[in-house]
Write a protein that holds these residues in place. Structure first.
Motif, PDB file in Angstrom:
ATOM      1  N   THR A 270      11.689  -8.837  12.649  1.00 47.75           N
ATOM      2  CA  THR A 270      10.720  -7.823  12.653  1.00 47.75           C
ATOM      3  C   THR A 270      11.457  -6.661  13.584  1.00 47.75           C
ATOM      4  OG1 THR A 270       9.594  -7.653  14.569  1.00 47.75           O
ATOM      5  CG2 THR A 270      10.485  -9.503  15.668  1.00 47.75           C
ATOM      6  N   VAL A 271      11.528  -5.697  13.134  1.00 53.27           N
ATOM      7  CA  VAL A 271      12.454  -4.649  13.757  1.00 53.27           C
ATOM      8  C   VAL A 271      11.390  -3.373  14.078  1.00 53.27           C
ATOM      9  CG1 VAL A 271      12.425  -4.436  11.573  1.00 53.27           C
ATOM     10  CG2 VAL A 271      14.232  -2.986  12.964  1.00 53.27           C
ATOM     11  N   HIS A 272      11.757  -2.689  15.408  1.00 54.66           N
ATOM     12  CA  HIS A 272      11.192  -1.290  15.506  1.00 54.66           C
ATOM     13  C   HIS A 272      12.281  -0.542  15.110  1.00 54.66           C
ATOM     14  CE1 HIS A 272       8.061  -0.270  18.633  1.00 54.66           C
ATOM     15  NE2 HIS A 272       9.093   0.465  18.844  1.00 54.66           N
ATOM     16  N   TRP A 273      11.663   0.632  14.580  1.00 51.24           N
ATOM     17  CA  TRP A 273      12.932   1.287  14.035  1.00 51.24           C
ATOM     18  C   TRP A 273      11.841   2.613  13.659  1.00 51.24           C
ATOM     19  CZ3 TRP A 273      13.622  -1.108   8.623  1.00 51.24           C
ATOM     20  CH2 TRP A 273      12.622  -1.593   7.877  1.00 51.24           C
ATOM     21  N   CYS A 274      13.065   3.318  13.645  1.00 49.99           N
ATOM     22  CA  CYS A 274      13.002   4.392  13.265  1.00 49.99           C
ATOM     23  C   CYS A 274      11.609   5.058  11.891  1.00 49.99           C
ATOM     24  CB  CYS A 274      13.885   5.977  12.320  1.00 49.99           C
ATOM     25  SG  CYS A 274      13.962   7.772  12.782  1.00 49.99           S
ATOM     26  N   CYS A 275      10.672   6.131  11.749  1.00 48.41           N
ATOM     27  CA  CYS A 275      10.752   7.759  12.796  1.00 48.41           C
ATOM     28  C   CYS A 275       9.521   7.751  13.348  1.00 48.41           C
ATOM     29  CB  CYS A 275      11.722   8.460  13.233  1.00 48.41           C
ATOM     30  SG  CYS A 275      12.933   9.010  12.358  1.00 48.41           S
ATOM     31  N   GLU A 276       8.822   8.047  14.764  1.00 47.71           N
ATOM     32  CA  GLU A 276       7.195   8.393  14.859  1.00 47.71           C
ATOM     33  C   GLU A 276       6.653   9.767  13.673  1.00 47.71           C
ATOM     34  OE1 GLU A 276       6.717   8.963  18.941  1.00 47.71           O
ATOM     35  OE2 GLU A 276       7.377   7.570  19.585  1.00 47.71           O
ATOM     36  N   LEU A 277       4.999   8.517  13.762  1.00 49.09           N
ATOM     37  CA  LEU A 277       4.451   9.218  12.754  1.00 49.09           C
ATOM     38  C   LEU A 277       5.318   9.721  11.319  1.00 49.09           C
ATOM     39  CD1 LEU A 277       3.599  12.741  14.667  1.00 49.09           C
ATOM     40  CD2 LEU A 277       3.398  10.675  15.240  1.00 49.09           C
ATOM     41  N   GLU A 278       6.043   9.074  10.417  1.00 47.14           N
ATOM     42  CA  GLU A 278       6.001   9.335   9.297  1.00 47.14           C
ATOM     43  C   GLU A 278       5.639   7.393   8.491  1.00 47.14           C
ATOM     44  OE1 GLU A 278      10.758   7.243   9.133  1.00 47.14           O
ATOM     45  OE2 GLU A 278      11.092   9.147   8.736  1.00 47.14           O
ATOM     46  N   THR A 279       5.263   8.140   7.781  1.00 46.31           N
ATOM     47  CA  THR A 279       4.278   7.513   6.491  1.00 46.31           C
ATOM     48  C   THR A 279       5.095   6.549   5.376  1.00 46.31           C
ATOM     49  OG1 THR A 279       3.407   9.384   5.438  1.00 46.31           O
ATOM     50  CG2 THR A 279       1.876   8.993   6.997  1.00 46.31           C
ATOM     51  N   LEU A 311       3.228  -1.639   2.353  1.00 47.57           N
ATOM     52  CA  LEU A 311       3.715  -3.121   1.955  1.00 47.57           C
ATOM     53  C   LEU A 311       4.595  -2.956   1.083  1.00 47.57           C
ATOM     54  CD1 LEU A 311       3.068  -6.853   3.347  1.00 47.57           C
ATOM     55  CD2 LEU A 311       3.616  -5.953   1.177  1.00 47.57           C
ATOM     56  N   GLU A 312       5.251  -3.196   0.178  1.00 46.56           N
ATOM     57  CA  GLU A 312       6.364  -3.477  -0.772  1.00 46.56           C
ATOM     58  C   GLU A 312       7.129  -4.681  -1.155  1.00 46.56           C
ATOM     59  OE1 GLU A 312       7.517   1.913  -1.213  1.00 46.56           O
ATOM     60  OE2 GLU A 312       8.950  -0.136  -1.160  1.00 46.56           O
ATOM     61  N   LEU A 313       7.968  -4.760  -2.497  1.00 52.22           N
ATOM     62  CA  LEU A 313       8.214  -5.753  -2.360  1.00 52.22           C
ATOM     63  C   LEU A 313       9.714  -5.487  -2.888  1.00 52.22           C
ATOM     64  CD1 LEU A 313       6.818  -8.008  -5.784  1.00 52.22           C
ATOM     65  CD2 LEU A 313       7.764  -8.393  -3.270  1.00 52.22           C
ATOM     66  N   VAL A 314      10.897  -5.711  -2.136  1.00 58.16           N
ATOM     67  CA  VAL A 314      12.295  -4.898  -2.048  1.00 58.16           C
ATOM     68  C   VAL A 314      13.281  -6.841  -2.470  1.00 58.16           C
ATOM     69  CG1 VAL A 314      14.148  -4.287  -1.089  1.00 58.16           C
ATOM     70  CG2 VAL A 314      12.125  -3.447  -0.331  1.00 58.16           C
ATOM     71  N   ASP A 315      13.213  -6.179  -3.651  1.00 60.52           N
ATOM     72  CA  ASP A 315      14.572  -7.597  -4.556  1.00 60.52           C
ATOM     73  C   ASP A 315      13.914  -9.088  -4.173  1.00 60.52           C
ATOM     74  OD1 ASP A 315      17.008  -5.963  -4.807  1.00 60.52           O
ATOM     75  OD2 ASP A 315      17.774  -6.287  -2.447  1.00 60.52           O
ATOM     76  N   GLY A 316      12.552  -8.820  -4.451  1.00 60.15           N
ATOM     77  CA  GLY A 316      11.736  -9.860  -4.403  1.00 60.15           C
ATOM     78  C   GLY A 316      10.893 -10.707  -3.035  1.00 60.15           C
ATOM     79  N   HIS A 317      10.840  -9.353  -1.953  1.00 60.53           N
ATOM     80  CA  HIS A 317      10.453 -10.147  -1.228  1.00 60.53           C
ATOM     81  C   HIS A 317       9.652  -8.998  -0.690  1.00 60.53           C
ATOM     82  CE1 HIS A 317      13.933 -13.472  -0.742  1.00 60.53           C
ATOM     83  NE2 HIS A 317      14.822 -12.519  -1.134  1.00 60.53           N
ATOM     84  N   PRO A 318       9.060  -9.498  -0.014  1.00 60.93           N
ATOM     85  CA  PRO A 318       7.860  -8.743   0.994  1.00 60.93           C
ATOM     86  C   PRO A 318       8.413  -7.632   2.367  1.00 60.93           C
ATOM     87  CG  PRO A 318       7.070 -11.080   1.796  1.00 60.93           C
ATOM     88  CD  PRO A 318       8.680 -11.057   0.613  1.00 60.93           C
ATOM     89  N   VAL A 319       7.844  -6.160   2.307  1.00 59.18           N
ATOM     90  CA  VAL A 319       8.684  -6.201   3.492  1.00 59.18           C
ATOM     91  C   VAL A 319       7.280  -5.495   3.985  1.00 59.18           C
ATOM     92  CG1 VAL A 319       9.914  -4.205   4.532  1.00 59.18           C
ATOM     93  CG2 VAL A 319      11.524  -5.412   2.437  1.00 59.18           C
ATOM     94  N   ALA A 320       6.484  -5.226   5.121  1.00 59.14           N
ATOM     95  CA  ALA A 320       6.329  -4.167   5.356  1.00 59.14           C
ATOM     96  C   ALA A 320       6.585  -3.321   6.572  1.00 59.14           C
ATOM     97  CB  ALA A 320       5.120  -4.844   6.603  1.00 59.14           C
ATOM     98  N   TRP A 321       6.618  -1.885   5.751  1.00 58.48           N
ATOM     99  CA  TRP A 321       7.318  -1.255   6.392  1.00 58.48           C
ATOM    100  C   TRP A 321       7.518  -0.371   8.086  1.00 58.48           C
ATOM    101  CZ3 TRP A 321      12.729  -0.640   4.407  1.00 58.48           C
ATOM    102  CH2 TRP A 321      12.452  -0.964   3.029  1.00 58.48           C
ATOM    103  N   GLY A 322       5.620  -0.269   7.692  1.00 56.92           N
ATOM    104  CA  GLY A 322       5.259   0.084   9.324  1.00 56.92           C
ATOM    105  C   GLY A 322       3.759  -0.174   9.290  1.00 56.92           C
TER     106      GLY A 322
END
Length: 380
Positions: A270-279, A311-322
């Motif tokens: 779980t990661v808090h990362w850049c950047c505000e208002l990015e979609t 939410l995407e698959l990256v190298d076969g793993h689920p990633v919720a970008w934000g």
């Protein structure tokens, strides 16, 4: 209807050496100077140190993206594995001064709109975007959020188990408040990650045993206002410094994932990362994610942008970008568009992940867009 992707992987976890791609960050994203602090464009409200008790909230659900894969975990448990249901949400703020509706309606208002979604799963994690302490000194910055500590129990009652403190509000009231907040969170029955009395504890994983699975959760903070927000270990005669984990240190975060994966069947970052208002996810987030997945992470959950990302698959793993705002004031339609990430793990390790769409319908009160939608199974 959401698309479904099925990927089969080996049944044992393959550890790959993480390759590091360094991407330059703009000062508007993170660092000691030049940090953009729009906080979704909302007004600066005085943060309160008093709080109340709790009634109810409303959250929403329909799938935004659906994907299926297999995490291929190592076996470190002896109990036969059963199915797992994991939920994750974005920025959760229970500062009664920032969200007066929590005073008027009680802290249960924050999660009541989910109709018990989090209480019916095996694990729920959120980003706790306020300092969970009544002590400390208010720091000089545009926004200071102090959780209503008497509302932490409402999160436990609402089904939350793990909270990340690796964010840009964990040190709003200084290191004493951060350390006290760790104790407050634990006393409420919650498990903190991403912050600690020293660097070792800030990077340490939380382990949760569920249905024959040993799950590790690590929390990284990629947004901070000064380097003295970062936890340090005692060295060269200097005392350890409380703070958050440094999510920009790719070597340290990758090492933390590798260590967690060596002792777990399933690893969640779980990661808090850049950047505000990015979609959409940026190049740095993608590069770090690829390194963590190569080091043994199975799921990555991002937050901080105050906007919902895919939410995407990256190298076969689920990633919720934000995952956007969650328990937050309703300042705008864009900032109130949110979701709950749902991850369903079968006993054989096959993973299905999706977004259950939600909306912050009023201050501090998210609701599921389709309360009847409780799985990632495609319609029809």
């Amino acid at each position: 209807m959401s698309s479904v992707v099925r990927v089969r992987r080996a049944t044992s976890r393959i550890r790959l050496a993480a390759t590091c791609l360094l991407v330059t960050l703009s000062a508007a994203c993170v660092g000691a100077t030049g940090v953009s602090r729009v906080e979704d464009g909302g007004p600066v409200l005085a943060s309160s140190t008093t709080a109340t008790t709790a009634p109810s909230a409303t959250t929403a659900s329909t799938p935004a993206t659906t994907s299926t894969t297999t995490p291929a975990p190592t076996t470190t448990t002896t109990q036969p594995r059963g199915p797992l249901v994991i939920h994750a949400a974005g920025d959760l703020n229970i500062d009664p001064g920032y969200i007066p509706a929590l005073v008027a309606n009680g802290y249960d208002h924050a999660l009541a709109g989910l109709d018990g979604l989090f209480t019916t799963d095996d694990l729920t994690l959120v980003n706790l975007e306020c300092t969970p302490s009544d002590v400390g000194v208010r720091q000089d910055r545009p926004f200071n959020f102090r959780c209503g500590t008497d509302g932490l129990g409402a999160l436990t009652d609402g089904g939350v188990e793990v909270v990340s403190l690796a964010n840009n509000h964990a040190m709003d009231y200084g290191p004493d408040a951060l350390v006290d907040g760790l104790g407050q969170v634990r006393a409420a029955g919650l498990v903190p990650v991403g912050a600690g009395a020293d660097r070792t504890s800030a990077f340490a994983p939380a382990f949760v045993e569920r249905n024959g699975w040993r799950i590790a959760v690590v929390g990284f903070g990629g947004v901070y206002l000064a380097t003295n927000w970062l936890a340090t270990d005692a060295a060269d005669g200097l005392a350890a410094q409380p703070g958050i984990s440094d999510g920009l240190d790719l070597d340290a975060t990758t090492a933390a994932v590798t260590a967690a994966a060596a002792d777990a069947d399933l690893v969640i970052v779980t990661v808090h990362w850049c950047c505000e208002l990015e979609t959409t996810p940026n190049a740095r987030n993608r590069a770090h994610t690829e390194a963590w997945l190569a080091a043994g992470a199975d799921i990555v959950i991002g937050h901080h942008q105050h906007r919902l990302q895919p939410l995407e698959l990256v190298d076969g793993h689920p990633v919720a970008w934000g995952l956007g705002n969650f328990v937050w004031p309703r300042f705008s339609a864009a900032g109130s568009d949110t979701a709950v990430a749902r991850i369903e793990v079968a006993p054989d390790g096959a993973v299905t992940a999706c977004l259950l769409d939600a909306t912050i319908v009023s201050h501090g009160h998210p609701t599921l867009d389709d309360p009847t939608r409780r799985t990632c199974a495609p319609a029809g």
